[in-house]
Design a protein around this motif. Sequence first.
Motif, PDB file in Angstrom:
ATOM      1  N   VAL A   3       0.837  -1.194   0.000  1.00 62.15           N
ATOM      2  CA  VAL A   3       0.000   0.000   0.000  1.00 62.15           C
ATOM      3  C   VAL A   3       0.875   1.248   0.000  1.00 62.15           C
ATOM      4  O   VAL A   3       0.603   2.211  -0.714  1.00 62.15           O
ATOM      5  CB  VAL A   3      -0.953  -0.013   1.222  1.00 62.15           C
ATOM      6  CG1 VAL A   3      -1.699   1.296   1.338  1.00 62.15           C
ATOM      7  CG2 VAL A   3      -1.917  -1.179   1.140  1.00 62.15           C
ATOM      8  N   ILE A   4       1.932   1.244   0.782  1.00 61.28           N
ATOM      9  CA  ILE A   4       2.843   2.387   0.830  1.00 61.28           C
ATOM     10  C   ILE A   4       3.522   2.576  -0.520  1.00 61.28           C
ATOM     11  O   ILE A   4       3.649   3.694  -1.018  1.00 61.28           O
ATOM     12  CB  ILE A   4       3.884   2.207   1.957  1.00 61.28           C
ATOM     13  CG1 ILE A   4       3.179   2.227   3.312  1.00 61.28           C
ATOM     14  CG2 ILE A   4       4.964   3.270   1.879  1.00 61.28           C
ATOM     15  CD1 ILE A   4       4.068   1.879   4.472  1.00 61.28           C
ATOM     16  N   LYS A   5       3.922   1.477  -1.142  1.00 61.69           N
ATOM     17  CA  LYS A   5       4.560   1.554  -2.452  1.00 61.69           C
ATOM     18  C   LYS A   5       3.583   2.099  -3.497  1.00 61.69           C
ATOM     19  O   LYS A   5       3.928   2.962  -4.302  1.00 61.69           O
ATOM     20  CB  LYS A   5       5.068   0.168  -2.869  1.00 61.69           C
ATOM     21  CG  LYS A   5       5.811   0.168  -4.172  1.00 61.69           C
ATOM     22  CD  LYS A   5       6.331  -1.208  -4.507  1.00 61.69           C
ATOM     23  CE  LYS A   5       7.041  -1.201  -5.850  1.00 61.69           C
ATOM     24  NZ  LYS A   5       7.513  -2.534  -6.211  1.00 61.69           N
ATOM     25  N   GLU A   6       2.333   1.619  -3.463  1.00 56.20           N
ATOM     26  CA  GLU A   6       1.317   2.111  -4.407  1.00 56.20           C
ATOM     27  C   GLU A   6       1.041   3.593  -4.190  1.00 56.20           C
ATOM     28  O   GLU A   6       0.904   4.358  -5.148  1.00 56.20           O
ATOM     29  CB  GLU A   6       0.019   1.316  -4.242  1.00 56.20           C
ATOM     30  CG  GLU A   6       0.089  -0.092  -4.784  1.00 56.20           C
ATOM     31  CD  GLU A   6      -1.217  -0.838  -4.570  1.00 56.20           C
ATOM     32  OE1 GLU A   6      -2.291  -0.233  -4.763  1.00 56.20           O
ATOM     33  OE2 GLU A   6      -1.162  -2.016  -4.203  1.00 56.20           O
ATOM     34  N   PHE A   7       0.969   3.998  -2.914  1.00 58.44           N
ATOM     35  CA  PHE A   7       0.726   5.410  -2.625  1.00 58.44           C
ATOM     36  C   PHE A   7       1.876   6.271  -3.128  1.00 58.44           C
ATOM     37  O   PHE A   7       1.664   7.337  -3.687  1.00 58.44           O
ATOM     38  CB  PHE A   7       0.525   5.634  -1.128  1.00 58.44           C
ATOM     39  CG  PHE A   7       0.327   7.077  -0.780  1.00 58.44           C
ATOM     40  CD1 PHE A   7      -0.870   7.716  -1.068  1.00 58.44           C
ATOM     41  CD2 PHE A   7       1.337   7.819  -0.196  1.00 58.44           C
ATOM     42  CE1 PHE A   7      -1.051   9.054  -0.774  1.00 58.44           C
ATOM     43  CE2 PHE A   7       1.173   9.152   0.101  1.00 58.44           C
ATOM     44  CZ  PHE A   7      -0.028   9.769  -0.185  1.00 58.44           C
ATOM     45  N   ARG A   8       3.103   5.809  -2.926  1.00 57.18           N
ATOM     46  CA  ARG A   8       4.278   6.553  -3.390  1.00 57.18           C
ATOM     47  C   ARG A   8       4.230   6.734  -4.900  1.00 57.18           C
ATOM     48  O   ARG A   8       4.476   7.817  -5.418  1.00 57.18           O
ATOM     49  CB  ARG A   8       5.548   5.828  -2.972  1.00 57.18           C
ATOM     50  CG  ARG A   8       6.806   6.546  -3.387  1.00 57.18           C
ATOM     51  CD  ARG A   8       8.060   5.849  -2.839  1.00 57.18           C
ATOM     52  NE  ARG A   8       9.218   6.385  -3.466  1.00 57.18           N
ATOM     53  CZ  ARG A   8       9.851   5.831  -4.495  1.00 57.18           C
ATOM     54  NH1 ARG A   8       9.445   4.685  -4.984  1.00 57.18           N
ATOM     55  NH2 ARG A   8      10.904   6.403  -5.018  1.00 57.18           N
ATOM     56  N   GLU A   9       3.907   5.663  -5.620  1.00 53.48           N
ATOM     57  CA  GLU A   9       3.810   5.754  -7.079  1.00 53.48           C
ATOM     58  C   GLU A   9       2.715   6.732  -7.489  1.00 53.48           C
ATOM     59  O   GLU A   9       2.871   7.507  -8.427  1.00 53.48           O
ATOM     60  CB  GLU A   9       3.543   4.374  -7.669  1.00 53.48           C
ATOM     61  CG  GLU A   9       4.737   3.440  -7.587  1.00 53.48           C
ATOM     62  CD  GLU A   9       4.413   2.026  -8.057  1.00 53.48           C
ATOM     63  OE1 GLU A   9       3.319   1.823  -8.631  1.00 53.48           O
ATOM     64  OE2 GLU A   9       5.238   1.129  -7.842  1.00 53.48           O
ATOM     65  N   PHE A  10       1.592   6.703  -6.776  1.00 54.51           N
ATOM     66  CA  PHE A  10       0.488   7.616  -7.071  1.00 54.51           C
ATOM     67  C   PHE A  10       0.894   9.069  -6.805  1.00 54.51           C
ATOM     68  O   PHE A  10       0.628   9.954  -7.606  1.00 54.51           O
ATOM     69  CB  PHE A  10      -0.728   7.243  -6.213  1.00 54.51           C
ATOM     70  CG  PHE A  10      -1.813   8.267  -6.224  1.00 54.51           C
ATOM     71  CD1 PHE A  10      -2.681   8.367  -7.300  1.00 54.51           C
ATOM     72  CD2 PHE A  10      -1.979   9.135  -5.156  1.00 54.51           C
ATOM     73  CE1 PHE A  10      -3.689   9.316  -7.305  1.00 54.51           C
ATOM     74  CE2 PHE A  10      -2.980  10.079  -5.158  1.00 54.51           C
ATOM     75  CZ  PHE A  10      -3.836  10.165  -6.239  1.00 54.51           C
ATOM     76  N   ALA A  11       1.549   9.287  -5.672  1.00 59.48           N
ATOM     77  CA  ALA A  11       1.875  10.648  -5.252  1.00 59.48           C
ATOM     78  C   ALA A  11       2.921  11.300  -6.137  1.00 59.48           C
ATOM     79  O   ALA A  11       2.932  12.522  -6.271  1.00 59.48           O
ATOM     80  CB  ALA A  11       2.351  10.639  -3.803  1.00 59.48           C
TER      81      ALA A  11
END
Length: 143
Positions: A3-11
Amino acid sequence: MSVIKEFREFAIKGNVIDLAVGVIIGGAFGKIVDSVVADLIMPVVGLVFGKLDFSNLYLALGQVPAGTADTLEALKKAGVPVFAYGHFITVAVNFLILAFIIFMMVKQINRLKRETPAEAAPAPAPTAEDILLLREIRDSLKK
């Protein structure tokens, strides 16, 4: 951890950064429009309508305590419910001006996009038949 990795990619995607910059610039631009309306347009409108100050137009909806000044600010401090339609008029004028400016900007951007020449399409790759015909022409010229 995913989830943190996905959020980082999104951000860190370009669109999110562009949106953040747009919001910040929009907030600053909104302050400029507020100033234009409050300091330049509304005084002129008030002058046309008989020195009317829109920011102080209101209706008291409750009992006004004795000794309270007859101003919007004093009534709000005293806890009297007020229908402050003058402030709404000012905000509505702000919105109309901002909407018109954005409309003109989008119209200009669209006009500039139409004026840019379209890129020429790449030539299609030769087909097998074209290659055979070219070889035939080449061979006939050799004779």
